[in-house]
Motif scaffolding. Structure first.
Motif, PDB file in Angstrom:
ATOM      1  N   UNK A  90      15.373   0.534   3.941  1.00  0.00           N
ATOM      2  CA  UNK A  90      15.094   0.414   5.372  1.00  0.00           C
ATOM      3  C   UNK A  90      13.839  -0.439   5.560  1.00  0.00           C
ATOM      4  N   UNK A  91      13.792  -1.215   6.635  1.00  0.00           N
ATOM      5  CA  UNK A  91      12.576  -2.002   6.889  1.00  0.00           C
ATOM      6  C   UNK A  91      11.349  -1.101   6.975  1.00  0.00           C
ATOM      7  N   UNK A  92      10.254  -1.574   6.406  1.00  0.00           N
ATOM      8  CA  UNK A  92       9.001  -0.832   6.408  1.00  0.00           C
ATOM      9  C   UNK A  92       7.943  -1.645   7.124  1.00  0.00           C
ATOM     10  N   UNK A  93       6.895  -0.950   7.527  1.00  0.00           N
ATOM     11  CA  UNK A  93       5.801  -1.608   8.219  1.00  0.00           C
ATOM     12  C   UNK A  93       4.980  -2.483   7.291  1.00  0.00           C
ATOM     13  N   UNK A  94       4.194  -3.367   7.900  1.00  0.00           N
ATOM     14  CA  UNK A  94       3.288  -4.211   7.106  1.00  0.00           C
ATOM     15  C   UNK A  94       2.296  -3.353   6.330  1.00  0.00           C
ATOM     16  N   UNK A  95       1.955  -2.195   6.912  1.00  0.00           N
ATOM     17  CA  UNK A  95       1.042  -1.260   6.255  1.00  0.00           C
ATOM     18  C   UNK A  95       1.800   0.035   5.978  1.00  0.00           C
ATOM     19  N   UNK A  96       1.809   0.436   4.724  1.00  0.00           N
ATOM     20  CA  UNK A  96       2.469   1.684   4.349  1.00  0.00           C
ATOM     21  C   UNK A  96       1.382   2.710   4.043  1.00  0.00           C
ATOM     22  N   UNK A  97       1.442   3.835   4.770  1.00  0.00           N
ATOM     23  CA  UNK A  97       0.453   4.900   4.638  1.00  0.00           C
ATOM     24  C   UNK A  97       1.133   6.085   3.971  1.00  0.00           C
ATOM     25  N   UNK A  98       0.610   6.474   2.813  1.00  0.00           N
ATOM     26  CA  UNK A  98       1.098   7.661   2.106  1.00  0.00           C
ATOM     27  C   UNK A  98       0.049   8.757   2.220  1.00  0.00           C
ATOM     28  N   UNK A  99       0.464   9.917   2.671  1.00  0.00           N
ATOM     29  CA  UNK A  99      -0.431  11.068   2.730  1.00  0.00           C
ATOM     30  C   UNK A  99      -0.004  12.028   1.635  1.00  0.00           C
ATOM     31  N   UNK A 100      -0.928  12.343   0.741  1.00  0.00           N
ATOM     32  CA  UNK A 100      -0.636  13.284  -0.325  1.00  0.00           C
ATOM     33  C   UNK A 100      -0.559  14.690   0.268  1.00  0.00           C
ATOM     34  N   UNK A 101       0.530  15.386  -0.014  1.00  0.00           N
ATOM     35  CA  UNK A 101       0.694  16.760   0.451  1.00  0.00           C
ATOM     36  C   UNK A 101       0.843  17.721  -0.716  1.00  0.00           C
TER      37      UNK A 101
END
Length: 181
Positions: A90-101
């Motif tokens: 799927x298309x993703x944003x220019x910035x990918x933000x991962x939050x560790x859970x």
């Protein structure tokens, strides 16, 4: 030799056109990636990474074209694309933000960080905004438990995070993009 290469390129262009397939990216970029990897089927993962680097996801048409050019089953290409979490169909944003859970981040407030980012960006975790600026994802662990809670923005780690700090990072990215325009 030069005319032979040119003829092969023209045949590939015609084949793409005959396939009636929307590649989802510049066809010459795909061919350049394939050439860079010597069209070696053993390089499929590296090729897929390079394709994704071009448009920030793996367009279906591009994946089918790569599989055909490497003479591997399309199902194998899709198996790899869905097996590895690093790939996105799927298309993703220019910035990918991962939050560790993960556990260490969770007990230190990861849920509050996710909530703050969802409010600021206007999307839920697992989504991409309509402008394709940001994708927000949660991950089980980023391997930096001592720094928790941790977020990764465009593969850059930010430790000892709070909701307010995370929002400042997003606002800073938005400001940098506006300045660049």
């Amino acid at each position: 030799m030069g005319s032979s290469v040119s003829l092969q390129s023209e045949e590939r262009t015609q084949k793409r056109s005959d396939m009636g397939l929307e590649l989802g990216m510049d066809a010459t970029a795909i061919d350049a990636i394939l050439e860079r990897h010597h069209r070696a089927p053993s390089a499929i993962i590296a090729i897929m990474q390079d394709v994704q680097d071009e448009v920030n996801y793996l367009p279906e048409g591009a994946l089918r074209y790569v599989a055909e050019q490497l003479d591997i089953p399309v199902s194998k290409a899709f198996r790899l694309a869905t097996f590895y979490r690093a790939f996105s169909l799927e298309p993703r944003g220019r910035h990918v933000v991962h939050v560790c859970t993960g556990t260490a981040c969770h007990v230190r407030g990861a849920v509050k960080i996710v909530d703050a980012l969802e409010r600021e960006i206007g999307i839920q975790a697992g989504e991409t905004d309509a402008e394709l600026e940001f994708t927000l994802e949660t991950v089980n662990c980023v391997g930096a438990c001592a720094l928790g809670p941790v977020i990764m923005v465009d593969n850059e780690y930010h430790g000892q995070m709070t909701g307010a700090k995370a929002v400042r990072i997003i606002k800073k990215l938005r400001g940098a993009e506006r300045e660049a325009e």
